[in-house]
Write a protein that holds these residues in place. Sequence first.
Motif, PDB file in Angstrom:
ATOM      1  N   GLY A  86       0.798  -1.215   0.000  1.00 52.95           N
ATOM      2  CA  GLY A  86       0.000   0.000   0.000  1.00 52.95           C
ATOM      3  C   GLY A  86       0.830   1.264   0.000  1.00 52.95           C
ATOM      4  O   GLY A  86       2.058   1.236   0.013  1.00 52.95           O
ATOM      5  N   ASN A  87       0.144   2.400   0.001  1.00 58.82           N
ATOM      6  CA  ASN A  87       0.776   3.719  -0.016  1.00 58.82           C
ATOM      7  C   ASN A  87       0.104   4.585   1.039  1.00 58.82           C
ATOM      8  O   ASN A  87      -1.051   4.993   0.884  1.00 58.82           O
ATOM      9  N   HIS A  88       0.819   4.852   2.120  1.00 51.28           N
ATOM     10  CA  HIS A  88       0.228   5.579   3.243  1.00 51.28           C
ATOM     11  C   HIS A  88      -0.217   6.982   2.842  1.00 51.28           C
ATOM     12  O   HIS A  88      -1.305   7.437   3.238  1.00 51.28           O
ATOM     13  N   GLU A  89       0.594   7.666   2.058  1.00 53.43           N
ATOM     14  CA  GLU A  89       0.261   9.033   1.675  1.00 53.43           C
ATOM     15  C   GLU A  89      -1.005   9.063   0.822  1.00 53.43           C
ATOM     16  O   GLU A  89      -1.885   9.916   1.009  1.00 53.43           O
ATOM     17  N   ALA A  90      -1.108   8.133  -0.131  1.00 52.48           N
ATOM     18  CA  ALA A  90      -2.297   8.074  -0.978  1.00 52.48           C
ATOM     19  C   ALA A  90      -3.534   7.721  -0.158  1.00 52.48           C
ATOM     20  O   ALA A  90      -4.632   8.245  -0.389  1.00 52.48           O
ATOM     21  N   TYR A  91      -3.346   6.834   0.814  1.00 56.23           N
ATOM     22  CA  TYR A  91      -4.451   6.428   1.689  1.00 56.23           C
ATOM     23  C   TYR A  91      -4.967   7.615   2.492  1.00 56.23           C
ATOM     24  O   TYR A  91      -6.180   7.872   2.548  1.00 56.23           O
ATOM     25  N   GLY A 123     -10.915   4.044  14.831  1.00 60.76           N
ATOM     26  CA  GLY A 123     -10.475   5.405  15.121  1.00 60.76           C
ATOM     27  C   GLY A 123      -9.287   5.481  16.056  1.00 60.76           C
ATOM     28  O   GLY A 123      -8.471   6.397  15.973  1.00 60.76           O
ATOM     29  N   LYS A 124      -9.155   4.525  16.973  1.00 62.15           N
ATOM     30  CA  LYS A 124      -8.035   4.501  17.922  1.00 62.15           C
ATOM     31  C   LYS A 124      -6.965   3.483  17.510  1.00 62.15           C
ATOM     32  O   LYS A 124      -5.991   3.286  18.235  1.00 62.15           O
ATOM     33  N   ASP A 125      -7.158   2.847  16.371  1.00 65.32           N
ATOM     34  CA  ASP A 125      -6.214   1.821  15.901  1.00 65.32           C
ATOM     35  C   ASP A 125      -6.239   1.829  14.379  1.00 65.32           C
ATOM     36  O   ASP A 125      -6.581   0.839  13.740  1.00 65.32           O
ATOM     37  N   MET A 126      -5.874   2.970  13.803  1.00 71.36           N
ATOM     38  CA  MET A 126      -6.054   3.162  12.364  1.00 71.36           C
ATOM     39  C   MET A 126      -5.109   2.307  11.534  1.00 71.36           C
ATOM     40  O   MET A 126      -3.944   2.124  11.877  1.00 71.36           O
ATOM     41  N   PRO A 127      -5.620   1.785  10.418  1.00 73.44           N
ATOM     42  CA  PRO A 127      -4.751   1.093   9.453  1.00 73.44           C
ATOM     43  C   PRO A 127      -3.728   2.062   8.884  1.00 73.44           C
ATOM     44  O   PRO A 127      -3.900   3.287   8.959  1.00 73.44           O
ATOM     45  N   ILE A 128      -2.685   1.517   8.276  1.00 71.36           N
ATOM     46  CA  ILE A 128      -1.674   2.382   7.667  1.00 71.36           C
ATOM     47  C   ILE A 128      -1.996   2.673   6.208  1.00 71.36           C
ATOM     48  O   ILE A 128      -1.551   3.696   5.667  1.00 71.36           O
ATOM     49  N   TYR A 129      -2.747   1.793   5.562  1.00 73.98           N
ATOM     50  CA  TYR A 129      -3.167   2.037   4.181  1.00 73.98           C
ATOM     51  C   TYR A 129      -4.139   0.962   3.714  1.00 73.98           C
ATOM     52  O   TYR A 129      -4.355  -0.044   4.399  1.00 73.98           O
ATOM     53  N   GLN A 151      -6.649  -4.271  -3.093  1.00 76.75           N
ATOM     54  CA  GLN A 151      -8.098  -4.487  -3.005  1.00 76.75           C
ATOM     55  C   GLN A 151      -8.598  -4.771  -1.590  1.00 76.75           C
ATOM     56  O   GLN A 151      -9.795  -5.011  -1.398  1.00 76.75           O
ATOM     57  N   TRP A 152      -7.721  -4.741  -0.593  1.00 78.39           N
ATOM     58  CA  TRP A 152      -8.149  -4.778   0.808  1.00 78.39           C
ATOM     59  C   TRP A 152      -8.333  -3.338   1.282  1.00 78.39           C
ATOM     60  O   TRP A 152      -7.559  -2.457   0.925  1.00 78.39           O
ATOM     61  N   ASP A 153      -9.334  -3.099   2.118  1.00 74.27           N
ATOM     62  CA  ASP A 153      -9.606  -1.751   2.600  1.00 74.27           C
ATOM     63  C   ASP A 153      -8.616  -1.282   3.650  1.00 74.27           C
ATOM     64  O   ASP A 153      -8.442  -0.072   3.834  1.00 74.27           O
ATOM     65  N   ALA A 154      -8.016  -2.219   4.365  1.00 78.89           N
ATOM     66  CA  ALA A 154      -7.200  -1.830   5.514  1.00 78.89           C
ATOM     67  C   ALA A 154      -6.075  -2.823   5.747  1.00 78.89           C
ATOM     68  O   ALA A 154      -6.273  -4.029   5.646  1.00 78.89           O
ATOM     69  N   ALA A 155      -4.910  -2.281   6.059  1.00 83.01           N
ATOM     70  CA  ALA A 155      -3.760  -3.091   6.472  1.00 83.01           C
ATOM     71  C   ALA A 155      -3.078  -2.378   7.616  1.00 83.01           C
ATOM     72  O   ALA A 155      -2.977  -1.142   7.619  1.00 83.01           O
ATOM     73  N   TRP A 156      -2.615  -3.149   8.583  1.00 86.01           N
ATOM     74  CA  TRP A 156      -1.936  -2.589   9.746  1.00 86.01           C
ATOM     75  C   TRP A 156      -0.449  -2.948   9.717  1.00 86.01           C
ATOM     76  O   TRP A 156      -0.026  -3.858   8.984  1.00 86.01           O
ATOM     77  N   GLU A 157       0.315  -2.248  10.537  1.00 81.41           N
ATOM     78  CA  GLU A 157       1.750  -2.527  10.655  1.00 81.41           C
ATOM     79  C   GLU A 157       2.008  -3.972  11.041  1.00 81.41           C
ATOM     80  O   GLU A 157       3.016  -4.562  10.655  1.00 81.41           O
ATOM     81  N   ASP A 158       1.078  -4.571  11.805  1.00 79.92           N
ATOM     82  CA  ASP A 158       1.274  -5.953  12.260  1.00 79.92           C
ATOM     83  C   ASP A 158       0.908  -6.988  11.195  1.00 79.92           C
ATOM     84  O   ASP A 158       0.972  -8.185  11.442  1.00 79.92           O
TER      85      ASP A 158
END
Length: 456
Positions: free
Chosen positions: A366-371, A387-393, A397-404
């Motif tokens: 993904g691309n954090h800036e574009a997200y 809201g308190k655990d936001m995805p990074i991008y 085709q996935w809506d959300a990905a986290w650092e983990d």
Amino acid sequence: MKTTFKLRNIALLVATTLTAGAAVAESPLEKALAVPGAKPNIPVTQVKEGFDKTFIDEANAAFGNFHMQMGGDHALYYTLNMTKFLPAELAMPHGEVSVLKRNINDSLNDLTFTMGDGSESVSMEQYIHDEKTRVQGIMILKGGEVVYEAFPGMNPEDSHIWASVAKSSVGTLLTMLEVEGKVDMSKSVTEYVPELKGTEWDNVIMLDAMNMASGLDISENAENTLNPRSVFQRMLSADFNVVNADGVIEDEMKVLRDVLPLEGEPSGEVARYSSTVTKVLGVAIENITQQPYTEVFEERIWSKIGARASAQINVTPAGHAMAYGTVNSRLDDLARYGLLFTPSWDKVAKEQVVSNEVLEKMQKGGNHEAYMAGDFTDHSWVKASFGKDMPIYNTHQWDAAWEDGALFKHGNLYQSIYVDPARDVVGVAFSTSPVYLTPDLVPGYLREAAKQLADK
């Protein structure tokens, strides 16, 4: 013929309608809600009891994409019976059914999480049995075992529409093809969809399309959703084989040639949600493999998971799969699909279907800036649940990905799939909920469950 109307975020339309002054009576949303069966009046538990013939006849007569996506009474019938209304191909299960062992953890009934506004949610049990949420089925698996399941609004054997959860399979299949050297993500989309050569699609590379950062005016914002002549709406009319705003049935691929660029927004810079992009990527898969999408899906995914039943994939008049939303299956089979992304893939498959390389490309693509510049964070369920655990991008085709490394995909009317490889947790849910009633909190419960089950 009925007009169609795809709706990713009805809340945006509600806001538009309420501020439209004298135009309110003429708004598509107001008209749609006035149709009998468009509002949620009967309890979601009615699905388990069945519907009488009068109700079914009324639902049949009123069917349309916009009417379905209101999430009202008729939608409870549509979401479990899409193959009755649209042509479909079957991705068949192969071999023995894989057994999902039960190791139920009753403490998950009391699960809560901190919502985006800082307040604490109600318990998961209270939420999924609240009639306003219209949750129909939910399953959570840890280590390949079912630790939580409930079916408040459907029977376990029912098939249900995935809605946009289906987009995750498009991203997965294309990433598999990339790893095999059959797709170069740095090349133009039209390298793989030559039907669109000579249009603005020439300026969009595959990776940007995968991440919904096309730079084209095809996002599912309020303007395009309300405009029956937008490429987005015209595409849906063509796919559903109904007349458009000008009274004609258009060729679906010719519609896609009419895209226009967004001024000052090159491809790759802003992520904007778009089923139109996924439609094009589905065609790319068919062109690359020289197979119908359903065959690819069956061969590479559905035949591998020990599914209990077929997946039904609706198709357009031209025979293209509506892979951006109208895939239908049992909830437990969606869970089996989710296990392919975790270390417990061997509980359902005899081979590792989603390789480590494929998974890593999706997790890190993904691309954090574009997200952050785009519209993904605008959706009410993102703010409420994450809201308190936001995805990074968003990614592939996935809506959300986290650092983990966890991945999440949402679908209209509140469908969910959450896969957490590091914690070996999968969560899936089906629902028929109008988004204007309440934000979807299921995504938040699924992520919090994963953390607590893994104790981190």
